[in-house]
Motif scaffolding. Structure first.
Motif, PDB file in Angstrom:
ATOM      1  N   GLU A 110       0.701  -1.202   0.056  1.00 23.72           N
ATOM      2  CA  GLU A 110       0.097   0.060  -0.096  1.00 23.72           C
ATOM      3  C   GLU A 110       0.995   1.128  -0.056  1.00 23.72           C
ATOM      4  O   GLU A 110       0.579   2.445  -0.677  1.00 23.72           O
ATOM      5  N   GLN A 111       1.911   1.177   0.773  1.00 23.71           N
ATOM      6  CA  GLN A 111       2.825   2.424   0.971  1.00 23.71           C
ATOM      7  C   GLN A 111       3.496   2.723  -0.605  1.00 23.71           C
ATOM      8  O   GLN A 111       3.595   3.736  -1.216  1.00 23.71           O
ATOM      9  N   GLU A 112       4.047   1.656  -1.144  1.00 26.00           N
ATOM     10  CA  GLU A 112       4.392   1.498  -2.242  1.00 26.00           C
ATOM     11  C   GLU A 112       3.772   2.132  -3.534  1.00 26.00           C
ATOM     12  O   GLU A 112       4.000   2.711  -4.474  1.00 26.00           O
ATOM     13  N   GLN A 113       2.470   1.710  -3.527  1.00 25.02           N
ATOM     14  CA  GLN A 113       1.432   2.204  -4.483  1.00 25.02           C
ATOM     15  C   GLN A 113       1.120   3.737  -4.260  1.00 25.02           C
ATOM     16  O   GLN A 113       0.710   4.335  -5.055  1.00 25.02           O
ATOM     17  N   HIS A 114       1.541   4.461  -3.080  1.00 30.50           N
ATOM     18  CA  HIS A 114       1.212   5.559  -2.815  1.00 30.50           C
ATOM     19  C   HIS A 114       2.448   6.485  -2.980  1.00 30.50           C
ATOM     20  O   HIS A 114       2.651   7.438  -2.448  1.00 30.50           O
ATOM     21  N   LYS A 115       3.425   5.958  -3.914  1.00 27.14           N
ATOM     22  CA  LYS A 115       4.651   6.562  -4.084  1.00 27.14           C
ATOM     23  C   LYS A 115       4.402   7.438  -5.318  1.00 27.14           C
ATOM     24  O   LYS A 115       3.972   6.775  -6.603  1.00 27.14           O
ATOM     25  N   ILE A 116       4.741   8.701  -5.566  1.00 22.72           N
ATOM     26  CA  ILE A 116       4.747   9.248  -6.950  1.00 22.72           C
ATOM     27  C   ILE A 116       5.934  10.071  -7.253  1.00 22.72           C
ATOM     28  O   ILE A 116       6.543  10.686  -6.528  1.00 22.72           O
ATOM     29  N   HIS A 117       6.393   9.684  -8.442  1.00 20.80           N
ATOM     30  CA  HIS A 117       7.769   9.891  -8.823  1.00 20.80           C
ATOM     31  C   HIS A 117       7.547  10.990  -9.960  1.00 20.80           C
ATOM     32  O   HIS A 117       7.250  10.846 -11.049  1.00 20.80           O
ATOM     33  N   VAL A 118       7.693  12.229  -9.428  1.00 21.95           N
ATOM     34  CA  VAL A 118       7.322  13.437 -10.220  1.00 21.95           C
ATOM     35  C   VAL A 118       8.398  13.740 -11.232  1.00 21.95           C
ATOM     36  O   VAL A 118       8.140  13.987 -12.273  1.00 21.95           O
ATOM     37  N   GLU A 119       9.601  13.741 -10.913  1.00 25.86           N
ATOM     38  CA  GLU A 119      10.743  13.881 -11.738  1.00 25.86           C
ATOM     39  C   GLU A 119      12.072  13.035 -11.096  1.00 25.86           C
ATOM     40  O   GLU A 119      11.831  12.481 -10.090  1.00 25.86           O
ATOM     41  N   THR A 120      13.065  13.206 -11.695  1.00 23.64           N
ATOM     42  CA  THR A 120      14.400  12.548 -11.316  1.00 23.64           C
ATOM     43  C   THR A 120      14.418  12.842  -9.956  1.00 23.64           C
ATOM     44  O   THR A 120      15.000  11.927  -9.117  1.00 23.64           O
ATOM     45  N   ASN A 121      14.696  14.134  -9.459  1.00 24.60           N
ATOM     46  CA  ASN A 121      14.963  14.513  -8.233  1.00 24.60           C
ATOM     47  C   ASN A 121      13.691  14.805  -7.119  1.00 24.60           C
ATOM     48  O   ASN A 121      13.993  15.704  -6.248  1.00 24.60           O
ATOM     49  N   GLU A 122      12.540  14.296  -7.297  1.00 24.70           N
ATOM     50  CA  GLU A 122      11.405  14.433  -6.525  1.00 24.70           C
ATOM     51  C   GLU A 122      10.406  13.509  -6.478  1.00 24.70           C
ATOM     52  O   GLU A 122       9.764  12.829  -7.480  1.00 24.70           O
ATOM     53  N   TRP A 123      10.368  12.950  -5.255  1.00 22.16           N
ATOM     54  CA  TRP A 123       9.164  12.096  -4.937  1.00 22.16           C
ATOM     55  C   TRP A 123       8.158  12.377  -3.920  1.00 22.16           C
ATOM     56  O   TRP A 123       8.530  13.260  -3.059  1.00 22.16           O
ATOM     57  N   ARG A 124       7.082  12.040  -4.243  1.00 24.37           N
ATOM     58  CA  ARG A 124       5.951  12.735  -3.281  1.00 24.37           C
ATOM     59  C   ARG A 124       5.137  11.617  -2.608  1.00 24.37           C
ATOM     60  O   ARG A 124       4.884  10.612  -2.995  1.00 24.37           O
ATOM     61  N   CYS A 125       4.695  11.894  -1.390  1.00 24.00           N
ATOM     62  CA  CYS A 125       3.936  10.876  -0.645  1.00 24.00           C
ATOM     63  C   CYS A 125       2.531  10.972  -1.128  1.00 24.00           C
ATOM     64  O   CYS A 125       1.979  12.113  -1.079  1.00 24.00           O
ATOM     65  N   GLY A 126       1.922   9.980  -1.365  1.00 25.72           N
ATOM     66  CA  GLY A 126       0.526   9.962  -1.824  1.00 25.72           C
ATOM     67  C   GLY A 126      -0.548  10.251  -1.063  1.00 25.72           C
ATOM     68  O   GLY A 126      -1.575  10.438  -1.111  1.00 25.72           O
ATOM     69  N   PHE A 127      -0.026  10.026   0.246  1.00 24.71           N
ATOM     70  CA  PHE A 127      -0.991  10.073   1.503  1.00 24.71           C
ATOM     71  C   PHE A 127      -1.099  11.633   1.993  1.00 24.71           C
ATOM     72  O   PHE A 127      -1.945  12.214   2.142  1.00 24.71           O
ATOM     73  N   CYS A 128       0.177  12.083   2.114  1.00 22.61           N
ATOM     74  CA  CYS A 128       0.079  13.800   2.534  1.00 22.61           C
ATOM     75  C   CYS A 128       0.520  14.607   1.748  1.00 22.61           C
ATOM     76  O   CYS A 128       0.839  15.906   2.132  1.00 22.61           O
ATOM     77  N   LYS A 129       0.984  14.166   0.525  1.00 18.49           N
ATOM     78  CA  LYS A 129       1.512  15.158  -0.514  1.00 18.49           C
ATOM     79  C   LYS A 129       2.917  15.796  -0.115  1.00 18.49           C
ATOM     80  O   LYS A 129       3.351  16.885  -0.857  1.00 18.49           O
ATOM     81  N   LYS A 130       3.704  15.439   0.798  1.00 21.01           N
ATOM     82  CA  LYS A 130       4.798  15.920   1.055  1.00 21.01           C
ATOM     83  C   LYS A 130       5.983  15.351  -0.272  1.00 21.01           C
ATOM     84  O   LYS A 130       5.772  14.386  -0.559  1.00 21.01           O
ATOM     85  N   SER A 131       6.881  16.383  -0.200  1.00 18.22           N
ATOM     86  CA  SER A 131       7.981  15.957  -1.508  1.00 18.22           C
ATOM     87  C   SER A 131       9.121  15.660  -0.898  1.00 18.22           C
ATOM     88  O   SER A 131       9.579  16.192   0.195  1.00 18.22           O
ATOM     89  N   PHE A 132       9.810  15.037  -1.533  1.00 15.00           N
ATOM     90  CA  PHE A 132      11.435  14.462  -1.014  1.00 15.00           C
ATOM     91  C   PHE A 132      12.162  14.327  -2.313  1.00 15.00           C
ATOM     92  O   PHE A 132      11.711  14.117  -3.544  1.00 15.00           O
ATOM     93  N   ARG A 133      13.513  14.674  -2.132  1.00 12.08           N
ATOM     94  CA  ARG A 133      14.466  14.741  -3.203  1.00 12.08           C
ATOM     95  C   ARG A 133      15.094  13.351  -3.622  1.00 12.08           C
ATOM     96  O   ARG A 133      15.655  13.116  -4.720  1.00 12.08           O
ATOM     97  N   ALA A 134      14.833  12.272  -2.710  1.00 13.29           N
ATOM     98  CA  ALA A 134      15.035  10.926  -3.063  1.00 13.29           C
ATOM     99  C   ALA A 134      14.102   9.835  -2.699  1.00 13.29           C
ATOM    100  O   ALA A 134      13.361  10.200  -1.692  1.00 13.29           O
ATOM    101  N   GLU A 135      14.147   8.450  -3.087  1.00 16.32           N
ATOM    102  CA  GLU A 135      13.162   7.902  -2.763  1.00 16.32           C
ATOM    103  C   GLU A 135      13.501   7.180  -1.302  1.00 16.32           C
ATOM    104  O   GLU A 135      12.469   6.921  -0.534  1.00 16.32           O
ATOM    105  N   LYS A 136      14.695   7.191  -1.097  1.00 20.81           N
ATOM    106  CA  LYS A 136      15.123   6.564   0.308  1.00 20.81           C
ATOM    107  C   LYS A 136      14.611   7.700   1.530  1.00 20.81           C
ATOM    108  O   LYS A 136      14.292   7.133   2.530  1.00 20.81           O
ATOM    109  N   PHE A 137      14.177   8.789   1.204  1.00 15.53           N
ATOM    110  CA  PHE A 137      14.023   9.751   2.141  1.00 15.53           C
ATOM    111  C   PHE A 137      12.405   9.667   2.256  1.00 15.53           C
ATOM    112  O   PHE A 137      11.841   9.831   3.320  1.00 15.53           O
TER     113      PHE A 137
END
Length: 294
Positions: A93-120
């Motif tokens: 369920e968590q993996e399905q809520h990953k949004i890969h916006v672009e190379t250095n931007e990943w977004r949480c599908g639950f709360c919409k927070k953005s991160f610069r890498a998947e590990k974060f």
């Protein structure tokens, strides 16, 4: 004097009772503190997940690329009791809520927070959305990595290591048990064909004698994107080695050769002959033709 002596036992009894009450209260307070500490320890343990998210992700990628295309082709429905089923991945369920916006931007599908890498984003899931994990027994997909050849999907482990016969035997046994459990041969022709396919695709390679490689039957349809004359083209093809009717096998070396020759030939032609302007309509038609899936 006698009255004073008679009052002593009463005073002693009162003192003992007072000490007892104070002691009981202290014990209760200590018990309360201990109980709170235990509760906090339980909450801390609740965050501890003894399952590798990364290896679970690799295992699911293998299932998705090298198994599910064939299952879908057979129109077979995997039982939820099968450990390869998506419901049996605690991170699904968590993996399905990953949004890969672009190379250095990943977004949480639950709360919409953005991160610069998947590990974060993974750390964010562990800290903020741990309540969405499935802690049921047997839900760790990483436990199946031995059977599914996860290490072959990790680029850092390209170097060959000495084969361990005992480990190969364990992984082969686990692999066969997955085939028996997920594709029972008494469940019809599709299940029987998929059972045989699973043994060839995953289990045969668990040996130290060599000669057999995992994923020998190919995987799902893939696409190659390349740039030619400032335009992006996508060639799509099926990379499946015909274990089931209606498949198309394309050798990766052949594809690479064709692309290489085609691109270099195009460059040589440009150097030899001036580039001719092509009508936009013709270019659109050519691009549409290349994009079509064979």
């Amino acid at each position: 004097m006698g009255g004073a002596v008679g009052a002593i036992p009463i005073l002693v009894a009162a003192l003992v009772l007072s000490l007892c009450l104070h002691g009981c209260r202290s014990v209760q307070e200590l018990s309360g503190v201990a109980g709170t500490r235990t509760h906090l320890q339980d909450d801390t343990k609740k965050h501890e997940v003894h399952c590798s998210r990364e290896r679970s992700r690799i295992a699911w990628k293998i299932i998705e690329e090298y198994l599910m295309p064939f299952v879908e082709q057979e129109q077979y429905e995997i039982s939820s009791k099968c450990r390869l089923h998506s419901d049996n991945d605690m991170f699904r369920e968590q993996e399905q809520h990953k949004i890969h916006v672009e190379t250095n931007e990943w977004r949480c599908g639950f709360c919409k927070k953005s991160f610069r890498a998947e590990k974060f984003l993974d750390q964010h899931f562990d800290n903020r959305h741990y309540n969405l994990l499935n802690y049921s027994q047997g839900q760790c997909l990483a436990d199946l990595c031995g059977a599914l050849h996860c290490d072959r999907m990790v680029e850092s482990k390209k170097s060959k290591t000495k084969c361990n016969p005992a480990a190969a035997a364990r992984n082969h046994h686990l692999c066969e048990s997955l085939a028996d459990n997920c594709f029972p041969t008494n469940q019809g022709h599709s299940a029987s064909r998929l059972h045989e396919f699973f043994l060839r695709q995953f289990c045969d390679a668990h040996t130290c004698t060599g000669g057999k490689k995992p994923f020998s039957r190919g995987g799902k349809a893939v696409g190659i994107e390349f740039l030619c004359n400032s335009e992006v083209f996508v060639i799509k093809f099926k990379a499946i080695k015909c274990p089931l009717p209606g498949c198309l096998y394309i050798d990766s070396d052949v594809v690479a050769s064709v692309l290489s020759n085609g691109l270099f030939a195009s460059k040589r032609n440009e150097e030899t002959h001036p580039r001719l302007e092509t009508h936009p309509k013709n270019r659109a038609e050519d691009k549409a033709f290349i994009d079509e899936e064979g």
